[in-house]
Motif scaffolding. Structure first.
Motif, PDB file in Angstrom:
ATOM      1  N   GLU A  30       0.823  -1.208   0.000  1.00 25.14           N
ATOM      2  CA  GLU A  30       0.000   0.000   0.000  1.00 25.14           C
ATOM      3  C   GLU A  30       0.856   1.258   0.000  1.00 25.14           C
ATOM      4  N   ALA A  31       1.909   1.267   0.826  1.00 30.57           N
ATOM      5  CA  ALA A  31       2.787   2.442   0.922  1.00 30.57           C
ATOM      6  C   ALA A  31       3.579   2.651  -0.369  1.00 30.57           C
ATOM      7  N   ASN A  32       3.990   1.566  -1.010  1.00 33.22           N
ATOM      8  CA  ASN A  32       4.707   1.676  -2.280  1.00 33.22           C
ATOM      9  C   ASN A  32       3.830   2.331  -3.340  1.00 33.22           C
ATOM     10  N   ILE A  33       2.561   1.926  -3.389  1.00 37.43           N
ATOM     11  CA  ILE A  33       1.642   2.509  -4.371  1.00 37.43           C
ATOM     12  C   ILE A  33       1.385   3.982  -4.044  1.00 37.43           C
ATOM     13  N   ALA A  34       1.224   4.276  -2.755  1.00 35.25           N
ATOM     14  CA  ALA A  34       0.952   5.654  -2.332  1.00 35.25           C
ATOM     15  C   ALA A  34       2.131   6.580  -2.579  1.00 35.25           C
ATOM     16  N   TYR A  35       3.345   6.029  -2.606  1.00 30.15           N
ATOM     17  CA  TYR A  35       4.538   6.868  -2.755  1.00 30.15           C
ATOM     18  C   TYR A  35       4.502   7.659  -4.059  1.00 30.15           C
ATOM     19  N   GLY A  36       3.944   7.055  -5.100  1.00 32.46           N
ATOM     20  CA  GLY A  36       3.861   7.756  -6.380  1.00 32.46           C
ATOM     21  C   GLY A  36       2.977   8.990  -6.331  1.00 32.46           C
ATOM     22  N   LEU A  37       2.129   9.084  -5.308  1.00 34.79           N
ATOM     23  CA  LEU A  37       1.212  10.222  -5.174  1.00 34.79           C
ATOM     24  C   LEU A  37       1.717  11.263  -4.193  1.00 34.79           C
ATOM     25  N   LYS A  38       2.925  11.041  -3.682  1.00 39.49           N
ATOM     26  CA  LYS A  38       3.467  11.895  -2.616  1.00 39.49           C
ATOM     27  C   LYS A  38       3.468  13.370  -2.979  1.00 39.49           C
ATOM     28  N   HIS A  39       3.799  13.663  -4.222  1.00 38.32           N
ATOM     29  CA  HIS A  39       3.916  15.068  -4.633  1.00 38.32           C
ATOM     30  C   HIS A  39       2.715  15.540  -5.463  1.00 38.32           C
ATOM     31  N   GLU A  40       1.658  14.721  -5.498  1.00 41.04           N
ATOM     32  CA  GLU A  40       0.457  15.126  -6.223  1.00 41.04           C
ATOM     33  C   GLU A  40      -0.372  16.081  -5.362  1.00 41.04           C
ATOM     34  N   ALA A  41      -0.982  17.050  -6.006  1.00 39.48           N
ATOM     35  CA  ALA A  41      -1.782  18.054  -5.270  1.00 39.48           C
ATOM     36  C   ALA A  41      -3.191  17.530  -5.047  1.00 39.48           C
ATOM     37  N   ILE A  42      -3.308  16.484  -4.222  1.00 37.43           N
ATOM     38  CA  ILE A  42      -4.614  15.923  -3.880  1.00 37.43           C
ATOM     39  C   ILE A  42      -4.690  15.738  -2.370  1.00 37.43           C
ATOM     40  N   SER A  43      -5.892  15.680  -1.844  1.00 35.91           N
ATOM     41  CA  SER A  43      -6.080  15.553  -0.404  1.00 35.91           C
ATOM     42  C   SER A  43      -5.710  14.154   0.065  1.00 35.91           C
ATOM     43  N   LYS A  44      -5.527  14.026   1.379  1.00 34.76           N
ATOM     44  CA  LYS A  44      -5.191  12.733   1.964  1.00 34.76           C
ATOM     45  C   LYS A  44      -6.306  11.718   1.707  1.00 34.76           C
ATOM     46  N   THR A  45      -7.549  12.197   1.765  1.00 33.40           N
ATOM     47  CA  THR A  45      -8.702  11.316   1.521  1.00 33.40           C
ATOM     48  C   THR A  45      -8.701  10.809   0.086  1.00 33.40           C
ATOM     49  N   ASP A  46      -8.465  11.720  -0.868  1.00 35.22           N
ATOM     50  CA  ASP A  46      -8.436  11.333  -2.278  1.00 35.22           C
ATOM     51  C   ASP A  46      -7.255  10.407  -2.562  1.00 35.22           C
ATOM     52  N   ARG A  47      -6.142  10.665  -1.867  1.00 39.90           N
ATOM     53  CA  ARG A  47      -4.956   9.817  -2.063  1.00 39.90           C
ATOM     54  C   ARG A  47      -5.258   8.393  -1.596  1.00 39.90           C
ATOM     55  N   ALA A  48      -5.891   8.277  -0.460  1.00 41.52           N
ATOM     56  CA  ALA A  48      -6.225   6.949   0.059  1.00 41.52           C
ATOM     57  C   ALA A  48      -7.215   6.235  -0.862  1.00 41.52           C
ATOM     58  N   ALA A  49      -8.158   6.985  -1.404  1.00 47.01           N
ATOM     59  CA  ALA A  49      -9.146   6.401  -2.318  1.00 47.01           C
ATOM     60  C   ALA A  49      -8.469   5.923  -3.606  1.00 47.01           C
ATOM     61  N   ARG A  50      -7.500   6.706  -4.103  1.00 50.95           N
ATOM     62  CA  ARG A  50      -6.774   6.327  -5.319  1.00 50.95           C
ATOM     63  C   ARG A  50      -5.974   5.050  -5.091  1.00 50.95           C
ATOM     64  N   VAL A  51      -5.341   4.943  -3.924  1.00 52.48           N
ATOM     65  CA  VAL A  51      -4.561   3.746  -3.615  1.00 52.48           C
ATOM     66  C   VAL A  51      -5.469   2.523  -3.544  1.00 52.48           C
ATOM     67  N   ARG A  52      -6.633   2.666  -2.911  1.00 53.46           N
ATOM     68  CA  ARG A  52      -7.579   1.545  -2.840  1.00 53.46           C
ATOM     69  C   ARG A  52      -8.034   1.131  -4.236  1.00 53.46           C
ATOM     70  N   GLU A  53      -8.271   2.131  -5.070  1.00 51.30           N
ATOM     71  CA  GLU A  53      -8.686   1.859  -6.452  1.00 51.30           C
ATOM     72  C   GLU A  53      -7.616   1.067  -7.195  1.00 51.30           C
ATOM     73  N   MET A  54      -6.342   1.456  -7.010  1.00 46.37           N
ATOM     74  CA  MET A  54      -5.240   0.763  -7.681  1.00 46.37           C
ATOM     75  C   MET A  54      -5.064  -0.656  -7.139  1.00 46.37           C
ATOM     76  N   LEU A  55      -5.212  -0.829  -5.835  1.00 49.21           N
ATOM     77  CA  LEU A  55      -5.123  -2.170  -5.246  1.00 49.21           C
ATOM     78  C   LEU A  55      -6.199  -3.082  -5.828  1.00 49.21           C
ATOM     79  N   ASP A  56      -7.398  -2.547  -5.978  1.00 50.02           N
ATOM     80  CA  ASP A  56      -8.490  -3.327  -6.570  1.00 50.02           C
ATOM     81  C   ASP A  56      -8.189  -3.647  -8.033  1.00 50.02           C
ATOM     82  N   LEU A  57      -7.649  -2.654  -8.741  1.00 53.49           N
ATOM     83  CA  LEU A  57      -7.363  -2.812 -10.166  1.00 53.49           C
ATOM     84  C   LEU A  57      -6.405  -3.971 -10.417  1.00 53.49           C
ATOM     85  N   VAL A  58      -5.360  -4.060  -9.599  1.00 53.77           N
ATOM     86  CA  VAL A  58      -4.351  -5.110  -9.794  1.00 53.77           C
ATOM     87  C   VAL A  58      -4.599  -6.320  -8.890  1.00 53.77           C
ATOM     88  N   GLN A  59      -5.759  -6.335  -8.239  1.00 48.72           N
ATOM     89  CA  GLN A  59      -6.195  -7.473  -7.422  1.00 48.72           C
ATOM     90  C   GLN A  59      -5.197  -7.804  -6.305  1.00 48.72           C
TER      91      GLN A  59
END
Length: 365
Positions: free
Chosen positions: A96-125
Motif C-alpha cells: 500500500e505504501a509503495n503505491i501511495a509513494y507515487g502520489l506523494k507530490h500530487e496536489a490531492i487531499s489525503k482522503t483522495d490519495r487513500a481512495a486512489r490507492v484503494r482503487e489501484m489495489l483493486d485494479l491489480v487485485q
C-alpha cells in the motif's frame, strides 16, 4: 503520419559521441494503444524510451504528446510514467505504501490519495496483500505493485522497459494477459520495450521492429509475422529458412521462382514490384511446410532426408537435408498421443516437403 496521433515521434535521432544510438525514427501511436518497441540488445529501443520519458534529449527531431511539443519539458512535468525492469520497489514499505509513494507530490487531499490507492489495489487485485512487504509477495505480484504505483499518478502515457523479464516463463505468459486486461480497463497508452518476440506479439496492438537504431518495420503482429518487408524482420521474428531465388516469370497470378538449392522452380505469392530475372530471397516458416513420407503432388515439393529431430511434446521440429546440401526446418503437430509412433518421420527417413504458394515469403531487401 496521422495528425491526430496521440504520440508523434518525428525524425528523432540520438548520438552519444561518435555513436548513433537512434537514427531518424518517425512513429505515431494512437491513444489507448499498446505499442511495442521490439529488438535485440543495443538496437536503440531503451534509448528511444528514455527520450519519451525526458531522461535523454533527442540530438535531432521532435516528440509530441497529445499535441504538445515535449522539447524542454522535464521528466517530472510530463504526463508520462516509466516502469523499470527492476520494478524499483521500496523493500521497507508495504504494498500500500509503495503505491501511495507515487502520489506523494500530487496536489490531492489525503482522503483522495487513500481512495486512489484503494482503487489501484483493486485494479491489480492486490487488496488482500496491502499490508505485506515486497519480499512477502511473488514476482508477479511485485510486478503488479509497480504497475499500480505507475498508474496511480494517472499518466497519459506509460512506458514499460522489459516489464516481464524478471518472471519465469509460465508466470510471464499469465501476466501478459493481466497487463492487457488492466490496460483495457484504464485506457492508458502503453509503450512496451522488449526483446521477447512472443511477448511483443501477445501484448501489442502494433510493433516497431528496431535494428541498429533504425525502425525496420511497423505493423500489427500478423503483418510483422506473415508479411515481413525485409530479411532482417523475417529472420528476427520466429524461425525461418531462406533461399536465394531468381524470378522466372508469372503463372496464373503467381510468381515463378527458380531455387538453386531445390534444383527446380516453385510458385509463390506475387510481389508486383519484382521483375523477371531479378534476384530475390524465398523465405519459408517451419510451420507452413508439410512433411510427409509420401511423394507430394504439385509444383512446390522437394525431397530430402531427416538429419535432426527434436520432440517438444505438442509438436516436433525436423531438420531436413536436401540433395543440394541445404537444410530446411519443418514443424509437425503431434496430434496423436504416443511416442515414436506419433511422429511423422524418424532420423534418416526420406521425406517430401511441400508448401502452399501463399505461404512463401518473397523478399527483395
Amino acid at each position: 503520419m496521422a495528425d491526430d496521433a496521440f504520440l508523434r515521434i518525428e525524425g528523432v535521432s540520438k548520438t552519444f559521441g561518435s555513436f548513433q544510438a537512434v537514427r531518424d525514427v518517425s512513429l505515431s501511436v494512437s491513444r489507448g494503444e499498446i505499442f511495442a518497441l521490439l529488438g535485440g540488445s543495443g538496437c536503440g529501443k531503451t534509448t528511444l524510451l528514455r527520450m519519451l520519458a525526458g531522461f535523454e534529449k533527442p540530438s535531432t527531431g521532435r516528440i509530441y504528446l497529445d499535441g504538445k511539443d515535449m522539447a524542454g519539458v522535464p521528466p517530472w512535468e510530463r504526463p508520462v510514467h516509466m516502469m523499470f525492469q527492476s520494478y524499483a520497489l521500496f523493500p521497507h514499505m508495504t504494498v500500500e505504501a509503495n503505491i501511495a509513494y507515487g502520489l506523494k507530490h500530487e496536489a490531492i487531499s489525503k482522503t483522495d490519495r487513500a481512495a486512489r490507492v484503494r482503487e489501484m489495489l483493486d485494479l491489480v487485485q492486490l487488496t488482500p496483500f496491502a499490508a505485506r512487504k515486497p519480499h512477502q509477495i511473488s514476482g508477479g505480484q511485485r510486478q503488479r505493485v509497480a504497475l499500480a504505483r505507475a498508474l496511480a499518478r494517472q499518466p497519459k502515457l506509460l512506458l514499460l522497459d522489459e516489464p516481464l523479464a524478471a518472471l519465469d516463463k509460465k508466470l510471464r505468459e499469465h501476466t501478459q494477459f493481466e497487463l492487457m486486461s488492466i490496460q483495457e480497463r484504464t485506457g492508458v497508452t502503453f509503450i512496451v520495450v522488449t526483446h521477447d518476440q512472443e511477448e511483443a506479439m501477445t501484448l501489442a496492438d502494433r510493433i516497431a521492429v528496431m535494428d541498429r537504431g533504425e525502425v525496420r518495420q511497423v505493423g500489427s503482429p500478423t503483418e510483422i509475422y506473415e508479411f515481413p518487408t525485409n530479411r532482417f524482420v523475417a529472420s528476427f521474428i520466429g524461425s525461418i529458412t531462406s533461399f536465394e531465388a531468381e524470378v522466372r516469370g508469372r503463372t496464373d497470378g503467381l510468381l515463378r521462382l527458380h531455387i538453386p538449392d531445390f534444383g527446380t522452380e516453385v510458385l509463390a505469392r506475387d510481389v508486383p514490384s519484382v521483375g523477371e530475372g531479378q534476384k530475390v530471397t524465398l523465405a519459408l516458416r517451419p510451420e507452413k511446410i508439410v512433411i510427409s513420407k509420401l511423394p507430394a503432388p504439385g509444383t512446390n515439393a522437394v525431397e530430402g532426408v531427416v538429419k535432426d529431430l527434436a520432440y517438444f511434446g505438442k509438436d516436433s521440429l525436423y531438420r531436413i537435408t536436401l540433395p543440394s546440401g541445404a537444410l530446411v526446418q519443418a514443424h509437425a503437430v503431434n496430434a496423436r498421443r504416443g511416442d515414436e509412433g506419433a511422429r511423422v518421420a524418424d532420423w534418416d527417413d526420406r521425406v517430401w516437403l511441400s508448401f502452399d504458394p501463399a505461404s512463401a515469403i518473397v523478399l527483395e531487401a
